[in-house]
Scaffold this active site. Sequence first.
Site, PDB file in Angstrom:
ATOM      1  CG  HIS A 159      -2.113   0.637   1.220  1.00 11.93           C
ATOM      2  ND1 HIS A 159      -1.977   2.173   1.376  1.00 11.93           N
ATOM      3  CD2 HIS A 159      -3.435   0.749   0.928  1.00 11.93           C
ATOM      4  CE1 HIS A 159      -3.020   2.859   1.086  1.00 11.93           C
ATOM      5  NE2 HIS A 159      -4.120   1.870   1.182  1.00 11.93           N
ATOM      6  CD  GLU A 263      -3.111   1.530  -2.498  1.00  8.52           C
ATOM      7  OE1 GLU A 263      -3.487   0.682  -2.322  1.00  8.52           O
ATOM      8  OE2 GLU A 263      -3.569   2.665  -2.299  1.00  8.52           O
TER       9      GLU A 263
HETATM   10  O1  TA6 Z   1      -6.023   1.296  -1.108  1.00  4.18           O
HETATM   11  C1  TA6 Z   1      -7.126   2.127  -0.957  1.00  4.18           C
HETATM   12  C2  TA6 Z   1      -7.760   1.839   0.090  1.00  4.18           C
HETATM   13  O2  TA6 Z   1      -8.553   0.601  -0.066  1.00  4.18           O
HETATM   14  C3  TA6 Z   1      -8.911   2.703   0.216  1.00  4.18           C
HETATM   15  O3  TA6 Z   1     -10.355   2.588   0.168  1.00  4.18           O
HETATM   16  C4  TA6 Z   1      -8.698   3.627   1.551  1.00  4.18           C
HETATM   17  O4  TA6 Z   1      -9.497   2.705   2.439  1.00  4.18           O
HETATM   18  C5  TA6 Z   1      -7.419   3.388   1.747  1.00  4.18           C
HETATM   19  O5  TA6 Z   1      -7.154   1.787   1.405  1.00  4.18           O
HETATM   20  C6  TA6 Z   1      -6.709   3.348   3.379  1.00  4.18           C
HETATM   21  O6  TA6 Z   1      -7.436   2.141   4.139  1.00  4.18           O
HETATM   22  P1  TA6 Z   1      -7.068   2.435   5.641  1.00  4.18           P
HETATM   23  O7  TA6 Z   1      -7.760   1.163   6.122  1.00  4.18           O
HETATM   24  O8  TA6 Z   1      -5.653   2.724   5.778  1.00  4.18           O
HETATM   25  O9  TA6 Z   1      -7.633   3.718   6.317  1.00  4.18           O
END
Ligand code: TA6
Length: 289
Positions: A159, A263
């Site tokens: 991520h 990501e």
């Molecule tokens: O990677 C994108 C995502 O899935 C978004 O939908 C947003 O939720 C982000 O991840 C961050 O997620 P988190 O659980 O770290 O707040």
Amino acid sequence: MSIQQTDTEVTLSIGDKASLTVLLYGATVTSWKKSSQEQLFLSQGAILNGTKAVRGGIPLVFPVFGKPTDHEATSKLPQHGFARTSTWQFLGKTNEVPGEKISVQFGLGPEDISDEAKSQWGFDFTLVYTVTLTLDSLTTSLNVENTDSRPWDFNVLFHTYFKIPEIDDVAVTGLTAVRVADKVLKSSYVEQTEKVTFNGEVDRVYASATQPVSIESKGTPVFHIERSAELKDVVVWNPWTEKAEGMADFQPKSAFHQMVCVECGSVAEWNKLNPGSQWTGFQTIKSLL
Ligand code: TA6
């Protein structure tokens, strides 16, 4: 000294030319510097004391991406799984070319995760995470092994929060003609544009994207991302104003202008791993500035 370790983090350095810091909590890369220039976004409100997933750097998503409602085995897990909120073991240095490259590894197994996480998923597994720093690149590689007697399914994703000068000037290339699940528009479509740009919240899963991906700023490539075939999918995310406001650890609120998440992972479908089998996926990010 090329490797420095404290109770909570490991820092790699190649002279004063490149450095990297990995928090043992989540094996989260929290800083990657090339010629003293930070390459990753880390929120000023990021919680680094091991009580919450890090808002920035490279959190690891495993065994589930998001919070699917149609997958019994992972339905009790928190969003994005337990890998990013567990404390990993530092396994040491695996490779070094003095002045050019250094690799270290981190490990996670059932003995390292909380009883709650164990009860929420319940399978035996081993993760080995290899982080390799060179003068202008960062490679992250995850080996997943099913050490259980039963098969299980997983998602995995790096991520990555990239630091960029201004989101209004950014474009992501390499995603043309790829099928998109767009969480903002709540629709799916095939990407038509050569350059994905940002003028509001973007939250998209690009499934089976085969081309390398680049991030441009004002038309100039600033990051180039190569990945193994196992990392079939690419998630592109910028929270923009409203979602930034809704995240307490996203600070300052205007900082969505200085970040973009691109990501690499395998999240559009479940990866099935049979007992004794292994899976490895890696990405190499090259900083071009
Ligand atoms: O990677 C994108 C995502 O899935 C978004 O939908 C947003 O939720 C982000 O991840 C961050 O997620 P988190 O659980 O770290 O707040």
